[in-house]
Write a protein that holds these residues in place. Structure first.
Motif, PDB file in Angstrom:
ATOM      1  N   LYS A  23       8.106  -8.253   0.703  1.00 45.02           N
ATOM      2  CA  LYS A  23       7.106  -7.483  -0.021  1.00 45.02           C
ATOM      3  C   LYS A  23       6.398  -6.522   0.922  1.00 45.02           C
ATOM      4  O   LYS A  23       5.954  -6.923   1.997  1.00 45.02           O
ATOM      5  CB  LYS A  23       6.088  -8.429  -0.654  1.00 45.02           C
ATOM      6  N   PRO A  24       6.291  -5.243   0.568  1.00 41.10           N
ATOM      7  CA  PRO A  24       5.629  -4.289   1.448  1.00 41.10           C
ATOM      8  C   PRO A  24       4.180  -4.687   1.690  1.00 41.10           C
ATOM      9  O   PRO A  24       3.511  -5.227   0.814  1.00 41.10           O
ATOM     10  CB  PRO A  24       5.714  -2.965   0.666  1.00 41.10           C
ATOM     11  N   ALA A  25       3.703  -4.416   2.907  1.00 46.14           N
ATOM     12  CA  ALA A  25       2.325  -4.764   3.244  1.00 46.14           C
ATOM     13  C   ALA A  25       1.333  -3.882   2.514  1.00 46.14           C
ATOM     14  O   ALA A  25       0.202  -4.278   2.273  1.00 46.14           O
ATOM     15  CB  ALA A  25       2.113  -4.651   4.753  1.00 46.14           C
ATOM     16  N   SER A  26       1.742  -2.676   2.160  1.00 47.48           N
ATOM     17  CA  SER A  26       0.838  -1.738   1.509  1.00 47.48           C
ATOM     18  C   SER A  26       1.647  -0.791   0.643  1.00 47.48           C
ATOM     19  O   SER A  26       2.804  -0.496   0.941  1.00 47.48           O
ATOM     20  CB  SER A  26       0.044  -0.948   2.559  1.00 47.48           C
ATOM     21  N   ILE A  27       1.020  -0.302  -0.424  1.00 51.15           N
ATOM     22  CA  ILE A  27       1.696   0.690  -1.253  1.00 51.15           C
ATOM     23  C   ILE A  27       1.757   2.036  -0.547  1.00 51.15           C
ATOM     24  O   ILE A  27       2.452   2.944  -1.001  1.00 51.15           O
ATOM     25  CB  ILE A  27       1.000   0.843  -2.616  1.00 51.15           C
ATOM     26  N   PHE A  28       1.030   2.179   0.566  1.00 50.82           N
ATOM     27  CA  PHE A  28       1.037   3.424   1.323  1.00 50.82           C
ATOM     28  C   PHE A  28       1.812   3.293   2.634  1.00 50.82           C
ATOM     29  O   PHE A  28       1.710   4.143   3.509  1.00 50.82           O
ATOM     30  CB  PHE A  28      -0.401   3.862   1.629  1.00 50.82           C
ATOM     31  N   SER A  29       2.579   2.216   2.790  1.00 53.78           N
ATOM     32  CA  SER A  29       3.332   2.003   4.019  1.00 53.78           C
ATOM     33  C   SER A  29       4.508   2.974   4.103  1.00 53.78           C
ATOM     34  O   SER A  29       4.935   3.559   3.103  1.00 53.78           O
ATOM     35  CB  SER A  29       3.836   0.560   4.085  1.00 53.78           C
ATOM     36  N   ILE A  30       5.042   3.132   5.312  1.00 52.19           N
ATOM     37  CA  ILE A  30       6.163   4.049   5.531  1.00 52.19           C
ATOM     38  C   ILE A  30       7.466   3.353   5.149  1.00 52.19           C
ATOM     39  O   ILE A  30       7.804   2.315   5.723  1.00 52.19           O
ATOM     40  CB  ILE A  30       6.220   4.501   6.999  1.00 52.19           C
ATOM     41  N   PRO A  31       8.208   3.877   4.188  1.00 51.51           N
ATOM     42  CA  PRO A  31       9.488   3.254   3.820  1.00 51.51           C
ATOM     43  C   PRO A  31      10.468   3.301   4.983  1.00 51.51           C
ATOM     44  O   PRO A  31      10.487   4.258   5.771  1.00 51.51           O
ATOM     45  CB  PRO A  31       9.971   4.119   2.648  1.00 51.51           C
ATOM     46  N   SER A  32      11.279   2.272   5.099  1.00 54.40           N
ATOM     47  CA  SER A  32      12.242   2.216   6.200  1.00 54.40           C
ATOM     48  C   SER A  32      13.302   3.304   6.097  1.00 54.40           C
ATOM     49  O   SER A  32      13.872   3.714   7.107  1.00 54.40           O
ATOM     50  CB  SER A  32      12.913   0.832   6.226  1.00 54.40           C
ATOM     51  N   ASP A  33      13.568   3.783   4.881  1.00 54.19           N
ATOM     52  CA  ASP A  33      14.597   4.802   4.693  1.00 54.19           C
ATOM     53  C   ASP A  33      14.019   6.217   4.627  1.00 54.19           C
ATOM     54  O   ASP A  33      14.705   7.146   4.202  1.00 54.19           O
ATOM     55  CB  ASP A  33      15.389   4.519   3.418  1.00 54.19           C
ATOM     56  N   LEU A  34      12.784   6.387   5.067  1.00 57.78           N
ATOM     57  CA  LEU A  34      12.157   7.708   5.018  1.00 57.78           C
ATOM     58  C   LEU A  34      12.835   8.637   6.014  1.00 57.78           C
ATOM     59  O   LEU A  34      13.068   8.275   7.173  1.00 57.78           O
ATOM     60  CB  LEU A  34      10.663   7.590   5.333  1.00 57.78           C
ATOM     61  N   ALA A  83      -4.843  14.251  -8.767  1.00 61.64           N
ATOM     62  CA  ALA A  83      -3.514  14.460  -8.201  1.00 61.64           C
ATOM     63  C   ALA A  83      -2.921  13.169  -7.652  1.00 61.64           C
ATOM     64  O   ALA A  83      -1.703  13.041  -7.534  1.00 61.64           O
ATOM     65  CB  ALA A  83      -3.579  15.514  -7.097  1.00 61.64           C
ATOM     66  N   MET A  84      -3.783  12.200  -7.311  1.00 56.14           N
ATOM     67  CA  MET A  84      -3.304  10.927  -6.766  1.00 56.14           C
ATOM     68  C   MET A  84      -2.906   9.933  -7.845  1.00 56.14           C
ATOM     69  O   MET A  84      -2.229   8.940  -7.552  1.00 56.14           O
ATOM     70  CB  MET A  84      -4.398  10.287  -5.902  1.00 56.14           C
ATOM     71  N   ALA A  85      -3.339  10.156  -9.074  1.00 54.33           N
ATOM     72  CA  ALA A  85      -3.201   9.137 -10.117  1.00 54.33           C
ATOM     73  C   ALA A  85      -1.755   8.705 -10.327  1.00 54.33           C
ATOM     74  O   ALA A  85      -1.439   7.507 -10.311  1.00 54.33           O
ATOM     75  CB  ALA A  85      -3.803   9.651 -11.424  1.00 54.33           C
ATOM     76  N   VAL A  86      -0.864   9.666 -10.518  1.00 56.37           N
ATOM     77  CA  VAL A  86       0.534   9.334 -10.821  1.00 56.37           C
ATOM     78  C   VAL A  86       1.272   8.778  -9.606  1.00 56.37           C
ATOM     79  O   VAL A  86       1.880   7.705  -9.692  1.00 56.37           O
ATOM     80  CB  VAL A  86       1.264  10.556 -11.405  1.00 56.37           C
ATOM     81  N   PRO A  87       1.256   9.457  -8.440  1.00 55.84           N
ATOM     82  CA  PRO A  87       2.025   8.916  -7.309  1.00 55.84           C
ATOM     83  C   PRO A  87       1.530   7.566  -6.815  1.00 55.84           C
ATOM     84  O   PRO A  87       2.336   6.736  -6.382  1.00 55.84           O
ATOM     85  CB  PRO A  87       1.876   9.996  -6.224  1.00 55.84           C
ATOM     86  N   SER A  88       0.223   7.313  -6.865  1.00 54.23           N
ATOM     87  CA  SER A  88      -0.269   6.018  -6.398  1.00 54.23           C
ATOM     88  C   SER A  88       0.169   4.894  -7.336  1.00 54.23           C
ATOM     89  O   SER A  88       0.529   3.797  -6.882  1.00 54.23           O
ATOM     90  CB  SER A  88      -1.793   6.045  -6.262  1.00 54.23           C
ATOM     91  N   ALA A  89       0.176   5.150  -8.637  1.00 53.59           N
ATOM     92  CA  ALA A  89       0.653   4.139  -9.581  1.00 53.59           C
ATOM     93  C   ALA A  89       2.148   3.891  -9.400  1.00 53.59           C
ATOM     94  O   ALA A  89       2.618   2.745  -9.462  1.00 53.59           O
ATOM     95  CB  ALA A  89       0.354   4.579 -11.015  1.00 53.59           C
ATOM     96  N   GLN A  90       2.910   4.954  -9.162  1.00 50.78           N
ATOM     97  CA  GLN A  90       4.345   4.798  -8.927  1.00 50.78           C
ATOM     98  C   GLN A  90       4.616   4.020  -7.646  1.00 50.78           C
ATOM     99  O   GLN A  90       5.529   3.190  -7.592  1.00 50.78           O
ATOM    100  CB  GLN A  90       5.011   6.169  -8.852  1.00 50.78           C
ATOM    101  N   ALA A 149       1.421   9.665   1.171  1.00 49.50           N
ATOM    102  CA  ALA A 149       1.969   8.351   1.488  1.00 49.50           C
ATOM    103  C   ALA A 149       2.450   7.637   0.231  1.00 49.50           C
ATOM    104  O   ALA A 149       3.489   6.966   0.241  1.00 49.50           O
ATOM    105  CB  ALA A 149       0.914   7.509   2.207  1.00 49.50           C
ATOM    106  N   ALA A 150       1.700   7.790  -0.849  1.00 48.22           N
ATOM    107  CA  ALA A 150       2.104   7.149  -2.103  1.00 48.22           C
ATOM    108  C   ALA A 150       3.402   7.745  -2.631  1.00 48.22           C
ATOM    109  O   ALA A 150       4.293   7.023  -3.088  1.00 48.22           O
ATOM    110  CB  ALA A 150       0.990   7.292  -3.138  1.00 48.22           C
ATOM    111  N   ARG A 151       3.521   9.073  -2.565  1.00 49.05           N
ATOM    112  CA  ARG A 151       4.755   9.710  -3.044  1.00 49.05           C
ATOM    113  C   ARG A 151       5.947   9.298  -2.191  1.00 49.05           C
ATOM    114  O   ARG A 151       7.031   9.017  -2.713  1.00 49.05           O
ATOM    115  CB  ARG A 151       4.595  11.232  -3.028  1.00 49.05           C
ATOM    116  N   GLN A 152       5.755   9.274  -0.878  1.00 50.77           N
ATOM    117  CA  GLN A 152       6.855   8.880  -0.009  1.00 50.77           C
ATOM    118  C   GLN A 152       7.205   7.411  -0.190  1.00 50.77           C
ATOM    119  O   GLN A 152       8.368   7.024  -0.110  1.00 50.77           O
ATOM    120  CB  GLN A 152       6.493   9.167   1.449  1.00 50.77           C
ATOM    121  N   SER A 153       6.198   6.595  -0.431  1.00 48.49           N
ATOM    122  CA  SER A 153       6.453   5.174  -0.651  1.00 48.49           C
ATOM    123  C   SER A 153       7.192   4.943  -1.963  1.00 48.49           C
ATOM    124  O   SER A 153       8.042   4.060  -2.067  1.00 48.49           O
ATOM    125  CB  SER A 153       5.133   4.400  -0.651  1.00 48.49           C
ATOM    126  N   ALA A 154       6.861   5.753  -2.983  1.00 37.24           N
ATOM    127  CA  ALA A 154       7.538   5.604  -4.272  1.00 37.24           C
ATOM    128  C   ALA A 154       9.023   5.913  -4.142  1.00 37.24           C
ATOM    129  O   ALA A 154       9.870   5.200  -4.675  1.00 37.24           O
ATOM    130  CB  ALA A 154       6.891   6.507  -5.316  1.00 37.24           C
TER     131      ALA A 154
END
Length: 330
Positions: A6-17, A226-233, A154-159
């Motif tokens: 489980k990711p530590a945070s919804i804003f963490s850096i994805p390993s495949d970024l 502007a954060m509403a959608v990407p943070s939820a995703q 960070a949220a968009r990249q995490s999504a």
């Protein structure tokens, strides 16, 4: 990986970024860090100005006036790199479309206008050694805007793009709704800002008109929207990554909850701005306080997405191809 750790945070850096996305995040973080450092220093330089009204004896006032002149020059020198380097993405979006900026151009307009309207009179007052300056408000505004944008990035990249395909239709509809709401809000807010400033200048207190204008411009930034959608995703993706393989029914339930969270964040942040605008119009909100209210709404959206991620639990499989879903956020 689905069903992995489980990711530590919804804003963490994805390993495949990708490398380009990592570089974009590092550049944003560098701008953000410098903006916060300058903001704290400029706020310290503004302290003599806050003290001046508390003293009446001539000697103390003269000493504070000298300190204010020196501190204003120091603040000006520190604010310039914030405008030229930290706020560079804002200016790119202000004059034209920034390929690395997913925010709508309309969102950069109130930010740019607020900075310009606050900086030019402040610079003139510094050269003339008289008048109000808003360097601390400018530094706070830029720092808080970059904070909100970094969280959104960070949220968009995490999504992730692959995950967005699962929520493709909902994502497009929600994004269009957020853009439309943000555009209407910004247009109306800019008009209200100008009208309110003119009323203050002509009928109430001309010296306070600029402060009202800057505060309203600052509050017209729809960063939280502007954060509403990407943070939820991002929260939904983190839920999927930390869960066993989900059935189609479970994914549908998660999509529905993600839409609800995004809508609540979008309209909740809009309501917060609408509640604060009247206070700014009657002169009760200083520009620095307006910047704080903007940050509060952005952080509230981020916290709500994190709350969704933490409290939406996927139960153990209860049958072939079925997953029990329990959400305390529903």
């Amino acid at each position: 990986m689905i069903g992995g750790m489980k990711p530590a945070s919804i804003f963490s850096i994805p390993s495949d970024l990708g490398a380009q996305e990592r570089l974009q995040r590092r550049h944003m973080l560098a701008r953000l860090g410098l903006a916060w450092l300058v903001m704290m220093q400029v706020m310290m330089f503004a302290f003599p100005g806050y003290l001046r009204a508390s003293y009446v004896d001539a000697e103390t006032v003269d000493t504070l006036d000298t300190a204010i002149i020196v501190m204003n020059w120091c603040s000006l020198l520190l604010t310039v790199p914030v405008l030229l380097y930290c706020a560079w993405p804002i200016w790119r979006g202000f004059v034209g479309r920034d390929p690395h900026d997913t925010h709508q151009q309309s969102m950069n307009w109130p930010i740019g206008l607020g900075i310009v309207v606050a900086f030019i009179p402040s610079a003139i007052a510094t050269f003339r050694q008289s008048g109000e300056v808003y360097f601390e408000s400018i530094a706070m505004f830029v720092a808080f805007v970059l904070t909100a944008r970094y969280l959104a990035l960070a949220a968009r990249q995490s999504a992730g793009a692959a995950f967005d395909q699962r929520f493709d239709q909902e994502s497009r509809l929600l994004a269009k709704t957020a853009d439309r709401v943000g555009l209407y809000f910004v247009s109306i807010q800019i008009a209200l800002s100008i009208v309110s400033a003119l009323i203050w200048y002509m009928f109430i207190d001309s010296d306070h008109a600029l402060s009202v204008l800057v505060a309203l411009f600052v509050m017209s930034c729809p960063c939280a929207m502007a954060m509403a959608v990407p943070s939820a995703q991002a929260a939904a993706r983190a839920i999927v990554l930390g869960s066993p393989p989900l059935s189609q029914k479970a994914l549908i339930a998660l999509r529905a909850q993600t839409v609800r969270v995004a809508r609540r964040s979008l309209y909740g942040s809009l309501l917060w701005h609408l509640l604060m605008i009247p206070f700014a119009m009657i002169g009760l909100v200083q520009p620095w306080l307006a910047a704080i209210t903007m940050l509060v709404s952005s952080m509230a959206v981020a916290f709500y997405a994190w709350h969704f991620y933490k409290n939406y639990t996927v139960g153990k499989p209860v049958g072939a191809g079925t997953v029990a879903i329990n959400s305390s956020s529903a």
